[in-house]
Design a protein around this motif. Structure first.
Motif, PDB file in Angstrom:
ATOM      1  N   ILE A  94       0.890  -1.463  -0.194  1.00 57.27           N
ATOM      2  CA  ILE A  94       0.072  -0.375  -0.418  1.00 57.27           C
ATOM      3  C   ILE A  94       0.598   1.359  -0.327  1.00 57.27           C
ATOM      4  CG2 ILE A  94      -1.986   1.313   1.284  1.00 57.27           C
ATOM      5  CD1 ILE A  94      -2.151  -1.894   2.343  1.00 57.27           C
ATOM      6  N   VAL A  95       0.409   2.171  -0.878  1.00 58.65           N
ATOM      7  CA  VAL A  95       0.950   3.234  -1.344  1.00 58.65           C
ATOM      8  C   VAL A  95      -0.010   4.499   0.156  1.00 58.65           C
ATOM      9  CG1 VAL A  95       1.960   5.445  -2.222  1.00 58.65           C
ATOM     10  CG2 VAL A  95       2.669   2.842  -2.286  1.00 58.65           C
ATOM     11  N   ASP A  96       0.146   5.346   0.812  1.00 62.44           N
ATOM     12  CA  ASP A  96      -0.954   6.548   0.827  1.00 62.44           C
ATOM     13  C   ASP A  96      -0.725   7.744   0.473  1.00 62.44           C
ATOM     14  OD1 ASP A  96      -3.006   6.890   2.423  1.00 62.44           O
ATOM     15  OD2 ASP A  96      -2.183   7.320   4.024  1.00 62.44           O
ATOM     16  N   LEU A 143       3.919  -0.519   3.995  1.00 63.06           N
ATOM     17  CA  LEU A 143       2.725   0.942   3.353  1.00 63.06           C
ATOM     18  C   LEU A 143       3.611   1.534   3.765  1.00 63.06           C
ATOM     19  CD1 LEU A 143       0.371   1.823   3.944  1.00 63.06           C
ATOM     20  CD2 LEU A 143       0.246   1.884   6.713  1.00 63.06           C
ATOM     21  N   VAL A 144       4.385   2.343   2.891  1.00 63.46           N
ATOM     22  CA  VAL A 144       4.652   4.211   3.045  1.00 63.46           C
ATOM     23  C   VAL A 144       3.751   5.452   3.065  1.00 63.46           C
ATOM     24  CG1 VAL A 144       6.011   5.143   1.214  1.00 63.46           C
ATOM     25  CG2 VAL A 144       6.609   2.637   1.462  1.00 63.46           C
ATOM     26  N   ALA A 145       4.068   5.402   3.204  1.00 62.17           N
ATOM     27  CA  ALA A 145       3.218   6.839   4.162  1.00 62.17           C
ATOM     28  C   ALA A 145       3.748   8.404   3.139  1.00 62.17           C
ATOM     29  CB  ALA A 145       3.123   7.601   5.220  1.00 62.17           C
ATOM     30  N   GLY A 146       2.955   8.601   2.138  1.00 64.03           N
ATOM     31  CA  GLY A 146       3.790   9.333   0.982  1.00 64.03           C
ATOM     32  C   GLY A 146       3.338  11.388   1.937  1.00 64.03           C
ATOM     33  N   THR A 147       4.308  11.930   1.633  1.00 66.30           N
ATOM     34  CA  THR A 147       4.827  13.214   2.324  1.00 66.30           C
ATOM     35  C   THR A 147       3.776  14.426   1.896  1.00 66.30           C
ATOM     36  OG1 THR A 147       6.505  14.277   0.793  1.00 66.30           O
ATOM     37  CG2 THR A 147       7.904  12.514   2.256  1.00 66.30           C
ATOM     38  N   ALA A 323       5.824   3.331  -5.047  1.00 70.69           N
ATOM     39  CA  ALA A 323       5.854   1.453  -5.467  1.00 70.69           C
ATOM     40  C   ALA A 323       6.627   1.269  -6.095  1.00 70.69           C
ATOM     41  CB  ALA A 323       4.092   1.951  -6.458  1.00 70.69           C
ATOM     42  N   ASN A 324       6.793   1.463  -8.007  1.00 71.38           N
ATOM     43  CA  ASN A 324       8.461   1.051  -7.727  1.00 71.38           C
ATOM     44  C   ASN A 324       9.145   0.151  -7.463  1.00 71.38           C
ATOM     45  OD1 ASN A 324       7.887   1.611 -11.039  1.00 71.38           O
ATOM     46  ND2 ASN A 324       8.517   3.351 -10.682  1.00 71.38           N
ATOM     47  N   LEU A 325      10.280   1.176  -7.000  1.00 72.47           N
ATOM     48  CA  LEU A 325      10.145   0.247  -5.322  1.00 72.47           C
ATOM     49  C   LEU A 325      10.285  -0.678  -4.762  1.00 72.47           C
ATOM     50  CD1 LEU A 325      12.172   3.912  -4.109  1.00 72.47           C
ATOM     51  CD2 LEU A 325      14.176   2.437  -5.816  1.00 72.47           C
ATOM     52  N   MET A 326       9.341  -0.984  -4.388  1.00 70.86           N
ATOM     53  CA  MET A 326       8.113  -1.054  -3.699  1.00 70.86           C
ATOM     54  C   MET A 326       7.882  -2.976  -4.509  1.00 70.86           C
ATOM     55  SD  MET A 326       5.286   0.886  -1.892  1.00 70.86           S
ATOM     56  CE  MET A 326       4.704  -0.547  -0.596  1.00 70.86           C
ATOM     57  N   LEU A 327       7.966  -2.927  -5.673  1.00 67.54           N
ATOM     58  CA  LEU A 327       7.816  -3.976  -7.137  1.00 67.54           C
ATOM     59  C   LEU A 327       8.905  -4.272  -7.141  1.00 67.54           C
ATOM     60  CD1 LEU A 327       4.031  -2.538  -7.508  1.00 67.54           C
ATOM     61  CD2 LEU A 327       4.394  -4.371  -6.526  1.00 67.54           C
ATOM     62  N   GLY A 328       9.971  -3.701  -7.259  1.00 65.47           N
ATOM     63  CA  GLY A 328      11.540  -3.918  -7.434  1.00 65.47           C
ATOM     64  C   GLY A 328      11.563  -3.419  -9.158  1.00 65.47           C
ATOM     65  N   GLU A 329      10.682  -2.776  -9.516  1.00 61.64           N
ATOM     66  CA  GLU A 329      10.203  -2.324 -10.883  1.00 61.64           C
ATOM     67  C   GLU A 329      11.662  -0.696 -10.696  1.00 61.64           C
ATOM     68  OE1 GLU A 329       8.970  -2.934 -13.204  1.00 61.64           O
ATOM     69  OE2 GLU A 329       8.057  -4.683 -12.641  1.00 61.64           O
TER      70      GLU A 329
END
Length: 342
Positions: A94-96, A143-147, A323-329
């Motif tokens: 999840i990216v919030d 889970l990553v919280a956008g700034t 999201a790219n980092l989280m998915l290995g892209e």
């Protein structure tokens, strides 16, 4: 490998920006678009500029089958995200994009956002989403919280200077101007054309803007002591863009050198030659941030100016980068669009 993506809050500005960016991504496919107030409508009817894309219709969150979703972007209002994210599948990334998980201390969250947090277990695991400074933590995060968009702009100008002990921590002023899309898409009287156009005004004056909580949290952690900056945002009659003029006490040449060295290998952060300053018109619609440094006529003082697009690098572009980092892209996938000019 193609990743299946859901976007909650797809009828807002950041939701539409996510769709625009993901449309150019080689390995992401949008499988679900959630937007309760506009559920049942086609995305092309809500955002005609996206009519060329083959997109699913907008549905309520309850109608979405998350079992096949690899990553979900939550572009929901503050205080709404936490309750929704708490009940999403724990196996899904999840990216919030809201403020709900940016602050690590629940008491600080309650102070700035006026209520107790409803998903403390999620708050505890959330990684702060300023990509260039939390890259490795983001890679392994669920889970990553956008700034905040204002918070990101100010941090790009100041973090290397605080870390390098190059400036007086008691002499930091952030004077920031932002476009109206940062206020969201809901109808507000003060955002009507006749109320907003042909003028500009300060808001959140005297240390009341919520993004100050992020400055306090991040700058104090870097310095190892309490750091409180003066920060005043201004609303401009422009759709997009943020420009922050930051006044600091320090040697201009050393400040420019530190920023240039820190961001030398960053694909989206560009430090201009000494004495040049950026413009919002040069980053519009892109994931780039431009930073300039100038000396002041008063010796030992410098002016740092940072500009980025609040909807892209300040929000949706940052979210896709994470999201790219989280998915290995590839971190830059879907994000190398050139700025729109004029």
């Amino acid at each position: 490998m193609t990743h299946s993506i859901a976007i909650l809050g797809a009828s807002g500005y950041t939701g539409a920006e996510l769709v625009r960016l993901i449309a150019t991504h080689p390995n992401m496919q949008i499988k679900a678009l959630g937007a309760n107030s506009k559920a049942g409508q086609a995305m092309a009817d809500v955002f005609p500029h996206l009519r060329h894309l083959d997109l699913p219709d907008l549905v309520t969150i309850e109608e979405i089958d998350f079992s096949g979703i690899d990553l979900c972007f939550c572009a929901l209002p503050h205080a709404t995200s936490q309750a929704v994210i708490r009940d999403l599948p724990k196996t899904m990334k999840i990216v919030d994009l809201s403020a709900d998980f940016r602050l690590r201390d629940p008491k600080v969250y309650a102070k700035w956002y006026g209520g107790q947090h409803a998903a403390l277990e999620c708050q505890a695991e959330a990684v702060y989403g300023l990509t260039e400074f939390y890259r490795e933590e983001i890679r392994g995060a669920r889970l990553v919280a956008g700034t905040g968009c204002n918070a990101a702009t100010g941090q790009y100008a100041l973090r290397p200077l605080i870390a390098g002990k190059l400036i007086d921590l008691d002499e930091i002023i952030i004077d920031l101007k932002t476009g109206v899309s940062g206020a969201g898409r809901s109808l507000k009287e003060n955002l009507l054309h006749a109320e907003l156009s042909e003028g500009a005004h300060a808001y959140g004056v005297g240390g009341t803007h919520r993004h100050l909580a992020e400055f306090d949290q991040e700058f104090s952690a870097i310095a190892g002591q309490e750091v409180k900056v003066q920060f005043t945002p201004h609303l401009l009659p422009a759709n997009r863009g943020i420009i922050a003029t930051v006044y600091v006490k320090g040697e201009p040449d050393a400040i420019h050198a530190a920023l240039a060295a820190t961001y030398a290998d960053e694909p989206f952060l560009h430090v201009l030659p000494f004495g040049q300053t950026p413009s919002t018109r040069h980053i519009r619609g892109s994931n780039f941030c431009h930073i300039g440094v100038s000396g002041d006529r008063i010796p030992g003082r410098a002016i740092v100016v940072a500009a980025l697009d609040n909807l892209t690098k300040g929000s949706s572009g940052q979210a896709l980068q994470n999201a790219n980092l989280m998915l290995g892209e590839d971190e830059t996938a879907g994000l190398m669009l050139a700025p729109v000019f004029p």
